[in-house]
Write an enzyme that holds these catalytic residues in place. Structure first.
Site, PDB file in Angstrom:
ATOM      1  N   PRO A 164      36.517  33.847  39.445  1.00  0.00           N
ATOM      2  CG  PRO A 164      38.099  33.390  41.084  1.00  0.00           C
ATOM      3  CD  PRO A 164      36.732  33.969  40.888  1.00  0.00           C
ATOM      4  CD  GLU A 172      36.579  40.849  22.426  1.00  0.00           C
ATOM      5  OE1 GLU A 172      35.589  40.814  21.691  1.00  0.00           O
ATOM      6  OE2 GLU A 172      37.289  41.863  22.530  1.00  0.00           O
TER       7      GLU A 172
HETATM    8 MO1  MOS Z   1      32.781  41.463  20.423  1.00  0.00          MO
HETATM    9  S1  MOS Z   1      33.560  40.986  18.637  1.00  0.00           S
HETATM   10  O1  MOS Z   1      32.878  43.153  20.452  1.00  0.00           O
HETATM   11  O2  MOS Z   1      31.285  40.775  20.699  1.00  0.00           O
END
Ligand code: MOS
Length: 735
Positions: A622, A695
């Site tokens: 975490p 991401e």
């Molecule tokens: Mo990521 S843009 O696949 O490092």
């Protein structure tokens, strides 16, 4: 190990080490400056000389002549390498433009020469003496001007650029409530702290490179192909990476030129891309123009959703996949997406943190806000109404797990969404116009085959070896946690060696697949190691339990230190995911909530609060996961408010190509950030039951900021970044 069924019982589920907010095991190295990055590997090869890269001064055309005489005569110079004298070069399959240009020039600041000298200063000084004559050709640099003529982007296998379900045109035309709007996102730079850098050393025909690269196995293959040498003769070493964000997924000029420079100078050579060169020399996130159409019933059910996106790239390049999330995020029987690709002569566009979703959601989630307003439905509620548990394009394919609605509900509650004024421009705090915005977060969860080797020594220490990289998220730590959990050891009994192509090939760091896939590779290798230990110690594998540094069954317990005898036990395996990506749609979800203040007189936007609620499978650590998300939220704030590579449309280059001109958020720009992870284990994702978060955290942030600015001011800005000039002429007078 082939993973294609849910793991029901496995040692990971004990969560003694996995799931704990442990400090990074490489933390002490990082904070004491002893984690050595590529350019700092001073002692790996004695006699290192310095290379300085010369970039093309034109965007398109060819080199007519290069006069290298003065550079060669300059003090300390050992070699001047150009494409003409470098020998035959091919191109790696993952590079669109050549890493070494000439005589043909494909983009501005394409590398055209490397000057090698005894010192960096000598190399830099001599590089200024290279005289190049060009024949410039007219290039195409303006996406908006080319938009009308841009054809459909070519489809890749498994990734069609065009999609259609039902009758979008008919359903949109007859929808009682509809929206048809366009949005733009600019070119953006990865702008990572550590520049691309490599040291090359030749030992006969064997080449070793200390570099900064996210995907070691890809890099070995592409470099071998570029140089026309056997893969077996190339070794990449990249133990620490000072940020990549996708900019180091593929080879860049530093690594090839270091190899060529070392060959020419007959010395080890180190090359870092100079910061002012990087922005045009390497890749960037391409600009997009996006058109979104949504039709809905008065009670808020989407009946038609269409998303088209235009982007540009060099010839044979790729589109920005900005429609990706629109295929999956909301229900609706009639749908279409389309990607168009214009040929541009700007530097190569390519993956940057959450390629596709990051710019795609910046548009889609403003459109959802606009639509909610037309429907007079709360924007959180509008999103929940259109939630779906199956892939809307393929109703037979369920999501392995999807808690979007829960993220939005919890987020709204925690953020105090009920205090938001539904009428824009009505909340005031002194000179600040105050508003709140929301956006959904969505990012696919890719799984990638990943290998590891583990050894148990007579000291009871387990060492993990993998070519996995740690670009900052904490790969070292979660891989150590995995081995510790599997072997019943505390984390300080595990060592991890990463980023070396002589170790088993891993998933590498990209597309937020690294955490789940690479730890699953360690899991697979540890399953084998456990079996070897059990055999050696004469246990029955069905009853053996690994805990407290021992193997136990019934009332027998043998310390792991005894298993290896006088040597060590080694096991190696690779996790493979079968057709998991076909049977289940896998993704990560979240809700972003943002409060902004907009100065009523100047239009200055200040972030006041940010909250992300994420559902991303089991969170392996975490603490490091939270760091990933707050970093991604910060990057999302940059995309919303400041990041913008400005194109010179006459000469074809990014004008603001340094960290003074390319603005990214600093501490003072970022307010209180809170990150909440829903308690989730994804039984389908892997034996770790985890996903990625690195991401997800950026996805949707830009739109949440844009929507908050609208809520604060009543001004809808559809072109990023939302700088104050786009607000200034419409601001209410200071009262
Ligand atoms: Mo990521 S843009 O696949 O490092």
């Amino acid at each position: 190990m082939k993973f294609d069924t849910p793991a029901t019982t496995n040692p990971i589920d004990r969560l003694r080490v996995i799931g704990q907010p442990l400090d990074r095991i490489d933390g002490p190295l990082k904070v004491t400056g002893t984690a050595r990055y590529a350019y700092e590997q001073h002692d790996v090869a004695p006699g290192q000389a310095y290379g300085y890269v010369v970039g093309s001064a034109i965007a398109k055309g060819k080199i007519v002549s290069m006069d290298l005489a003065a550079a060669r005569r300059a003090p300390g110079v050992l070699a001047v390498v150009t494409a003409e004298n470098a020998g035959k070069l091919d191109k790696g399959k993952r590079n669109t433009a050549k890493l070494f240009g000439g005589p043909q020039i494909e983009h501005y600041h394409q590398a055209i020469a490397l000057v090698v000298a005894e010192t960096f200063e000598q190399a830099r000084a001599a590089a200024q003496l290279v005289v190049v004559k060009y024949q410039e050709e007219k290039g195409a640099f303006d996406l908006a001007a080319l938009k009308g003529a841009a054809p459909n982007a070519p489809s890749e296998e498994d990734s069609p650029t065009q999609s259609a379900v039902g009758d979008f045109a008919g359903a949109f035309a007859s929808a009682p409530v509809k929206l048809d709007q366009s949005y733009t996102t600019p070119d953006q730079a990865h702008a990572m702290m550590e520049p691309h850098a490599s040291i090359a050393r030749w030992d006969g025909d064997k080449l070793t490179l200390w570099t900064s690269n996210q995907m070691i196995a890809w890099g070995v293959g592409d470099l071998a192909q570029t140089l026309g040498i056997a893969k077996e003769n190339v070794r990449l070493v990249s133990p620490f990476i000072g940020g990549g964000f996708g900019g180091k997924l593929f080879l860049r000029a530093d690594i090839l030129l270091a190899a060529l420079g070392a060959r020419a100078a007959k010395r080890p050579v180190k090359v870092a891309l100079q910061r002012p060169l990087m922005f045009n020399n390497t890749t960037h996130r391409p600009a997009t123009i996006q058109r979104i159409r949504i039709g809905a019933t008065p009670d808020g059910k989407i009946t038609a959703i269409g998303h088209e996106s235009w982007s540009g790239d060099l010839k044979d390049g790729q589109p920005e996949l900005a429609t990706q999330q629109t295929k999956l995020l909301y229900a609706g029987a009639n749908r279409m997406t389309s990607l168009k690709l214009a040929v541009l002569d700007l530097p190569e566009g390519n993956a940057m943190r959450a390629p596709g979703e990051a710019p795609g959601l910046m548009a889609l989630e403003i459109a959802m806000d606009e639509m909610a307003e037309k429907l007079k439905i709360d924007p959180v509620e509008f999103r929940i109404i259109n939630d779906t548990q199956v892939d809307p394009e393929k109703p037979k394919v369920p999501f392995s797990q999807r808690q979007l609605a829960e993220c939005l509900r919890q987020g709204a509650q925690r953020f105090g969404w009920d205090k938001r004024s539904a009428t824009p421009g009505t909340l005031r705090d002194g000179k600040w116009l105050v508003g709140m915005g929301v956006a959904s977060a969505f990012r696919g969860n890719l799984v990638m085959k990943s290998g590891a080797r583990v050894t148990l020594g007579k000291d009871g220490i387990v060492t993990v070896f993998s070519d996995m990289t740690d670009i900052g998220p904490g790969s070292y730590t979660i891989m150590a946690q995995t081995a510790a959990e599997m072997m019943g050891l505390p984390i300080d009994k595990v060592k991890v060696e990463l980023g070396d192509s002589s170790f088993p090939a891993s998933a590498g760091s990209g597309g937020q697949w690294g955490a789940n896939s690479a730890t699953s590779g360690v899991y697979a290798a540890c399953v084998k190691l456990r079996e070897a230990v059990v055999q050696k110690l004469g246990f029955n594998s069905a009853d053996a339990v690994f805990e407290d540094g021992a193997v136990k069954a019934g009332n027998r317990a043998v310390p792991l230190t005894q298993a290896a005898g006088d040597g060590e036990i080694t096991a190696e395996d690779t996790i493979e995911f079968g057709d998991l990506d076909k049977t289940h749609s896998q993704a990560t979800f979240g809700g972003h909530f943002v409060e902004v203040g907009v100065d009523a007189a100047t239009g200055e936007v200040r972030l006041r609060r940010m909250l992300a609620v994420c559902a991303a499978g089991r969170i392996l650590n975490p603490k490091s996961a939270r760091s990933q998300v707050i970093g991604a939220m910060t990057m999302g704030a940059g995309a919303a408010l400041m990041e913008h590579l400005v194109v010179d449309k006459r000469r074809g280059f990014f004008v603001n190509h340094d960290l003074a001109g390319y603005e990214v958020p600093v501490h003072a720009d970022i307010p209180h950030q809170e990150v909440v992870f829903l308690d989730e284990t994804d039984p389908m994702s892997s034996p770790m039951k985890a996903k990625g978060v690195g991401e997800l955290g950026i996805c949707g942030v830009g739109a949440a900021v844009a929507n908050a600015i609208y809520n604060a001011t009543g001004m809808r800005v559809r072109d990023y970044p939302i700088t104050l000039d786009k607000l200034l002429d419409r601001l209410p007078a200071l009262s």
